[in-house]
Design a protein around this motif. Structure first.
Motif, short mmCIF file in Angstrom:
data_model
loop_
_atom_site.label_atom_id
_atom_site.label_comp_id
_atom_site.label_asym_id
_atom_site.label_seq_id
_atom_site.Cartn_x
_atom_site.Cartn_y
_atom_site.Cartn_z
N ALA A 69 -1.34 -46.07 11.27
CA ALA A 69 -1.88 -45.15 12.43
C ALA A 69 -2.10 -44.05 11.48
O ALA A 69 -1.65 -43.38 11.08
N LEU A 70 -3.17 -43.15 11.55
CA LEU A 70 -3.92 -41.76 11.50
C LEU A 70 -3.05 -41.19 12.31
O LEU A 70 -3.26 -40.98 13.79
N ASN A 71 -2.59 -40.11 11.91
CA ASN A 71 -1.79 -38.85 13.06
C ASN A 71 -3.50 -37.38 13.38
O ASN A 71 -3.09 -36.46 14.58
N TRP A 72 -4.25 -38.54 13.69
CA TRP A 72 -5.55 -37.24 13.85
C TRP A 72 -7.03 -38.11 13.86
O TRP A 72 -7.33 -39.26 13.26
N PHE A 73 -8.15 -37.19 14.82
CA PHE A 73 -8.83 -38.45 14.01
C PHE A 73 -9.61 -37.98 12.61
O PHE A 73 -8.96 -37.07 11.88
N PRO A 74 -9.92 -39.07 11.93
CA PRO A 74 -9.95 -39.37 10.03
C PRO A 74 -10.78 -38.13 9.76
O PRO A 74 -12.01 -37.33 10.44
N GLU A 75 -10.49 -37.50 8.78
CA GLU A 75 -10.29 -36.46 7.81
C GLU A 75 -10.62 -36.19 6.84
O GLU A 75 -9.49 -37.29 5.91
N ILE A 89 -6.01 -47.37 11.97
CA ILE A 89 -5.71 -46.96 13.18
C ILE A 89 -6.32 -45.82 13.61
O ILE A 89 -5.46 -44.65 13.25
N PRO A 90 -7.56 -45.00 13.59
CA PRO A 90 -7.77 -43.81 14.27
C PRO A 90 -7.18 -43.41 15.18
O PRO A 90 -6.90 -43.68 15.86
N GLY A 91 -6.46 -41.32 14.97
CA GLY A 91 -6.24 -40.66 16.13
C GLY A 91 -7.23 -40.17 16.61
O GLY A 91 -8.30 -40.68 16.66
N ALA A 92 -6.18 -39.60 17.62
CA ALA A 92 -7.42 -38.36 18.45
C ALA A 92 -6.28 -37.74 18.97
O ALA A 92 -5.30 -37.61 18.93
N VAL A 93 -6.78 -37.35 20.22
CA VAL A 93 -5.97 -36.28 20.68
C VAL A 93 -4.69 -36.87 21.47
O VAL A 93 -4.40 -38.20 21.67
N GLY A 94 -3.55 -36.23 20.73
CA GLY A 94 -2.12 -37.16 21.31
C GLY A 94 -1.65 -37.32 20.39
O GLY A 94 0.37 -37.81 20.49
N ALA A 95 -2.53 -37.81 19.02
CA ALA A 95 -1.78 -38.45 17.74
C ALA A 95 -0.81 -37.60 17.56
O ALA A 95 0.14 -39.34 17.26
N PRO A 96 -0.23 -36.61 16.79
CA PRO A 96 0.62 -36.82 16.36
C PRO A 96 1.55 -36.62 16.74
O PRO A 96 2.88 -37.57 16.58
N GLN A 97 2.39 -36.91 17.88
CA GLN A 97 3.36 -37.31 19.01
C GLN A 97 3.41 -38.61 18.89
O GLN A 97 4.12 -39.31 19.17
N GLN A 98 2.47 -39.31 18.89
CA GLN A 98 1.80 -40.48 19.67
C GLN A 98 2.72 -41.83 18.51
O GLN A 98 3.09 -42.54 18.67
N VAL A 99 2.24 -41.39 17.10
CA VAL A 99 2.73 -41.57 16.38
C VAL A 99 3.60 -42.04 16.34
O VAL A 99 4.62 -43.36 15.07
N ILE A 100 4.83 -41.05 15.98
CA ILE A 100 5.45 -40.99 15.98
C ILE A 100 6.61 -41.39 17.01
O ILE A 100 7.48 -42.77 16.74
N ALA A 101 5.97 -41.86 18.49
CA ALA A 101 6.88 -42.68 19.71
C ALA A 101 6.71 -44.21 18.98
O ALA A 101 7.14 -44.86 19.50
N ASP A 102 5.26 -44.33 18.51
CA ASP A 102 4.76 -45.97 17.73
C ASP A 102 5.75 -46.52 16.63
O ASP A 102 6.23 -47.04 16.54
#
Length: 394
Positions: free
Chosen positions: A102-108, A133-146
């Protein structure tokens, strides 16, 4: 395998009266947010290459206070709805192993090496089917939770987020660092005569005040007559106000500002000594203990991906653009050129390496600014280099 289309980020939990107004607003508005919705929502300044950066910073700050609630409510959600949690690792009939990254933000471009591992077949050569898995808004903390809940085994994050997650009981471990030096900078006007961060004075500074790097700046700099204002993510004010500075990533906002006729000059926050590793590959203690061979294969594929991306980013940049058309090819080309010295700052630097000294420094700095309790995190638990080539440290 790159997942295309929208990815919805779901955040559970309701901010209570003890949380800030901004935290409450952030948590409420983050409940359902798709990639497309995020781009439409993130300000009225179409064309900026990191158009959602302000929202990322606000969510990163606000979600710290509700991290454990996210984990609890996510578990309750799966139980109440009867949904079956997808397995983080699947052995396929053809002998390959499917895992999620899982990426922690939109792919860049900061994800370039991980995506290159898929694009150039470095994962498949190791009998891995890696779903990015591309990230989106909230992804920095979502990937930690996942990661903490076991829904995924691998994610991209930054070192300060790993430290803060461990302070809350999440047994996460960084196993490689794509960027040795942080891309965080302060963008000022070339004509302002500001040569060092210590020279910041008599201006407005757009910044996310509650982030550790900002707290560190406030402790270490005089900031005479500097008025801190919320960071919007746009470069619009920078282009119109001569006495204005803002936070940025060295491979992003400066390109946007110059493209729009501005005169950006970057001052690296790492010059103040706050320099967390960035674009880390992160897994869990359990994965390292129970599936070390899998971790090793994923690390090797990622390392080879980063080597490929830093040498020739052409094909991978096309893939990133197809995943995130908000990033132009020109912006990605600029990004990778600015990122190379962050990944390999010296000839002797080994791609992916990490040191105990760097992690100890970071932990003590985050303690110093009051983001974690003293003694709550051991630096040696935050990372492992055992899966890196020629590793001899831990």
């Amino acid at each position: 395998m790159i997942r295309s289309g929208r990815r919805v980020i779901i955040v559970f939990g309701v901010a209570d009266s003890s949380e800030s107004e901004e935290s409450a607003m952030s948590v409420q508005s983050a409940r359902l947010f798709s990639v497309d919705t995020a781009y439409n929502h993130a300000g009225n300044w179409a064309g900026d290459k990191r158009s959602c950066l302000a929202l990322r910073e606000r969510y990163r700050s606000s979600m710290n206070a509700v991290f454990q609630r996210v984990l609890l409510m996510a578990g309750l959600f799966w139980c109440v709805t009867g949904c079956t949690k997808s397995e983080p690792v699947v052995a396929l009939k053809d002998g390959t192993t499917r895992v999620k990254l899982a990426l922690n933000w939109f792919p860049e471009c900061e994800h370039g090496g991980f995506i290159a591992g898929d694009v150039h077949g470095h994962f498949s050569a190791r009998d891995l089917d890696v779903e990015i898995i591309p990230g989106a808004v909230g992804a920095p903390q979502q990937v930690i939770a996942d990661l903490a809940s076991g829904r995924i085994l691998f994610a991209v994050s930054d070192a300060d987020n790993v430290v803060k997650a461990r302070s809350r009981g999440a047994k996460l471990v960084a196993v490689m660092a794509a960027m040795q030096n942080s891309p965080r900078c302060i963008m000022v006007h070339e004509g302002a005569g500001i040569e060092r961060l210590e020279d910041l004075a008599n201006l407005e500074l757009a910044i996310s005040e509650s982030r550790p790097f900002a707290l560190w700046m406030k402790r270490k700099l005089p900031l005479t007559n500097v008025t801190m204002i919320p960071f919007s993510g746009s470069v619009a004010e920078f282009l119109t106000k001569p006495k204005f500075a803002q936070q940025a990533y060295v491979f992003s906002e400066p390109f946007v500002a110059r493209e729009k006729g501005g005169d950006p000059k970057t001052l690296m926050v790492s010059d103040l000594g706050f320099n967390p590793y960035a674009s880390l590959l992160v897994t869990t203690e359990e994965a390292i203990q129970t599936q070390p061979d899998l971790v090793k294969q994923v690390v090797d594929g990622c390392l080879e991906g980063w080597q490929t991306y830093l040498q020739d980013a052409t094909q991978t940049n096309q893939a990133i653009h197809s995943m995130n058309d908000g990033m132009s090819i020109a912006a990605l080309e600029f990004g990778v050129s600015a990122m190379r010295p962050l990944c390999l700052p010296e000839e002797s630097t080994k791609l992916g390496e990490m040191s105990l000294t760097r992690w100890q420094t970071l932990v003590s700095q985050i303690e110093e600014v009051g983001e974690i309790e003293a003694g709550s995190v051991k630096a040696e638990d935050c990372f492992s280099t055992k899966f890196l080539p020629e590793s001899g440290e831990k």
